[in-house]
Enzyme design. Structure first.
Site, PDB file in Angstrom:
ATOM      1  N   ASP A 144       2.578 -31.280-122.111  1.00 48.27           N
ATOM      2  CA  ASP A 144       3.109 -30.280-121.181  1.00 48.27           C
ATOM      3  C   ASP A 144       3.006 -30.764-119.734  1.00 48.27           C
ATOM      4  OD1 ASP A 144       4.279 -27.913-120.447  1.00 48.27           O
ATOM      5  OD2 ASP A 144       2.429 -26.739-120.537  1.00 48.27           O
ATOM      6  N   ASN A 183      12.386 -24.533-127.710  1.00 46.21           N
ATOM      7  CA  ASN A 183      12.987 -25.334-126.629  1.00 46.21           C
ATOM      8  C   ASN A 183      14.517 -25.319-126.653  1.00 46.21           C
ATOM      9  OD1 ASN A 183      10.424 -27.957-126.511  1.00 46.21           O
ATOM     10  ND2 ASN A 183      10.599 -26.039-125.363  1.00 46.21           N
TER      11      ASN A 183
HETATM   12  C1  FPP Z   1       6.936 -29.832-121.891  1.00 45.00           C
HETATM   13  O1  FPP Z   1       7.037 -29.983-120.494  1.00 45.00           O
HETATM   14  C2  FPP Z   1       7.538 -30.958-122.585  1.00 45.00           C
HETATM   15  C3  FPP Z   1       8.620 -30.890-123.378  1.00 45.00           C
HETATM   16  C4  FPP Z   1       9.329 -29.634-123.638  1.00 45.00           C
HETATM   17  C5  FPP Z   1       9.206 -32.058-124.031  1.00 45.00           C
HETATM   18  C6  FPP Z   1       8.339 -33.251-124.256  1.00 45.00           C
HETATM   19  C7  FPP Z   1       9.194 -34.457-124.223  1.00 45.00           C
HETATM   20  C8  FPP Z   1       8.818 -35.688-123.820  1.00 45.00           C
HETATM   21  C9  FPP Z   1       7.443 -35.996-123.454  1.00 45.00           C
HETATM   22  C10 FPP Z   1       9.776 -36.828-123.665  1.00 45.00           C
HETATM   23  C11 FPP Z   1      10.581 -37.203-124.857  1.00 45.00           C
HETATM   24  C12 FPP Z   1       9.833 -37.321-126.124  1.00 45.00           C
HETATM   25  C13 FPP Z   1       9.724 -38.454-126.860  1.00 45.00           C
HETATM   26  C14 FPP Z   1       9.007 -38.420-128.159  1.00 45.00           C
HETATM   27  C15 FPP Z   1      10.250 -39.755-126.433  1.00 45.00           C
HETATM   28  P1  FPP Z   1       7.703 -28.823-119.618  1.00 45.00           P
HETATM   29  O2  FPP Z   1       9.100 -29.218-119.330  1.00 45.00           O
HETATM   30  O3  FPP Z   1       7.546 -27.504-120.299  1.00 45.00           O
HETATM   31  O4  FPP Z   1       6.834 -28.898-118.332  1.00 45.00           O
HETATM   32  P2  FPP Z   1       6.521 -27.698-117.318  1.00 45.00           P
HETATM   33  O5  FPP Z   1       5.554 -26.793-118.022  1.00 45.00           O
HETATM   34  O6  FPP Z   1       5.910 -28.401-116.157  1.00 45.00           O
HETATM   35  O7  FPP Z   1       7.822 -27.036-116.987  1.00 45.00           O
END
Ligand code: FPP
Length: 257
Positions: free
Chosen positions: A18, A66
Site C-alpha cells: 500500500d 480495485n
Molecule cells: C495500493 O496502493 C497498491 C495497489 C492497488 C496495487 C499494487 C501494485 C503494484 C505494487 C505494482 C504492480 C504489481 C506487480 C506485481 C508488478 P494505493 O494506490 O492504494 O496507494 P494509496 O493508498 O497511497 O493511494
C-alpha cells in the site's frame, strides 16, 4: 542491519503493498507513476525473499475491489503487471521461482492472462520459492467460492454436510495450498487486512509499517522478519548477519538491492 535467524524464517510471507498513490502524489506525480515505482519494489522484495530462503511469498497486486478505480489507473496497473511478467520471467526461471496466481483470473484482460499463463506454465516445476500474485482477489470471495463448491457437492449427493470441515474448505482455497500465512506485512501506515487472505491470516503475525510501498526495500523485509522472530521469542538460536551472508553467497543473478 537487522539480524535474522535463518533457521526460523517465516515459511509464508504475504504483503499488502500500500502507498503507491500517496508516494506519487507527494511528488506531484500521477498515481500511476507510484504504481510503476511500486513494481520496482516488487522486484526487490521477490529477490530478497528468495535469497533469504522464504518458501512462499504472496503479494496483493490487485484486489477484486480495485476494479472500481478510475479506468486509466486500472489499465495502467494491468500494463505494469504485464511488463513485470515479461521482463522478470527469465530471472524467475534462473532463480527457481515458481509463479502462481490466485483470484478471479478470468476477469483479467486477455493480454495479461496470456503472459501470466505462460509464465505459470514455464515455472511450474521450480521449487526455490513460490511467488503467488493475488489478482482480482478478495478473501471473502475466495471463501464464498470454496463454500459454493462444497455446497454443490452436497447437492449432488457426493458429500455429506458433516464432511464440511476446515480442512475440506481449505482444500478448495488456492491461497491456502502453500500453507497458512506466517507473517503478513502491510506498508503505507494503515492497519487493516482489507479483504486479503482472510482465512490464511487467522493466526498470522501482523507487521505494519508507515513506509510507502515504493520505498520498501530489502532491509525493510529483513526488519519485518526480525520483528516476527522477536514476537515468536525464538532467542538462543544462532543469529546470522543476513548482510554478510548474502554478500558472501554465490546466488547468480540475485544482486543485493
Ligand atoms: C495500493 O496502493 C497498491 C495497489 C492497488 C496495487 C499494487 C501494485 C503494484 C505494487 C505494482 C504492480 C504489481 C506487480 C506485481 C508488478 P494505493 O494506490 O492504494 O496507494 P494509496 O493508498 O497511497 O493511494
Amino acid at each position: 542491519m537487522p539480524l535474522v535467524d535463518l533457521a526460523q524464517l517465516p515459511k509464508h510471507v504475504a504483503i499488502i503493498m500500500d502507498g503507491n498513490g500517496r508516494w506519487a502524489q507527494a511528488r506531484g506525480r500521477l498515481r500511476t507513476m507510484g504504481h510503476r515505482e511500486g513494481s520496482k519494489s516488487v522486484r526487490r522484495v521477490v529477490r530478497a525473499s528468495r535469497r533469504l530462503g522464504v518458501r512462499a511469498l504472496t503479494l496483493f497486486a490487485f484486489s477484486e475491489q480495485n476494479w472500481q478505480r478510475p479506468e486509466p489507473e486500472v489499465v495502467a496497473l494491468m500494463e505494469l503487471l504485464r511488463d513485470y511478467l515479461v521482463t522478470e520471467r527469465r530471472e524467475l526461471i534462473d532463480n527457481g521461482v515458481r509463479l502462481r496466481a490466485v483470484g478471479r483470473i478470468d476477469k483479467l484482460p486477455a493480454r495479461v492472462r496470456e503472459v501470466l499463463d505462460e509464465t505459470i506454465a514455464e515455472t511450474a516445476n521450480l521449487r526455490g520459492m513460490t511467488l503467488t500474485l493475488a489478482l482480482s482477489y478478495g478473501g471473502r470471495e475466495e471463501i464464498v467460492d470454496a463454500a459454493r463448491t462444497l455446497a454443490s457437492r452436497v447437492a449432488a449427493g457426493e458429500l455429506d454436510p458433516s464432511a464440511i470441515t476446515e480442512a475440506a474448505l481449505e482444500r478448495e482455497m488456492p491461497s491456502i495450498s502453500l500453507g497458512r500465512v506466517d507473517l503478513l506485512i502491510r506498508t503505507g501506515g494503515e492497519q487493516r487486512i482489507s479483504n486479503f487472505l482472510l482465512w490464511g491470516t487467522a493466526y498470522a503475525e501482523l507487521y505494519f509499517t508507515s513506509k510507502l510501498w515504493p520505498e520498501f526495500a530489502a532491509d525493510d523485509l529483513y526488519a519485518a522478519v526480525e520483528a516476527y522472530q522477536r514476537r515468536e521469542r525464538r532467542f538462543g538460536q544462532v543469529l546470522s548477519d543476513v548482510g554478510s551472508l548474502l554478500s558472501s553467497s554465490a546466488s547468480g543473478a540475485w544482486e543485493r538491492q
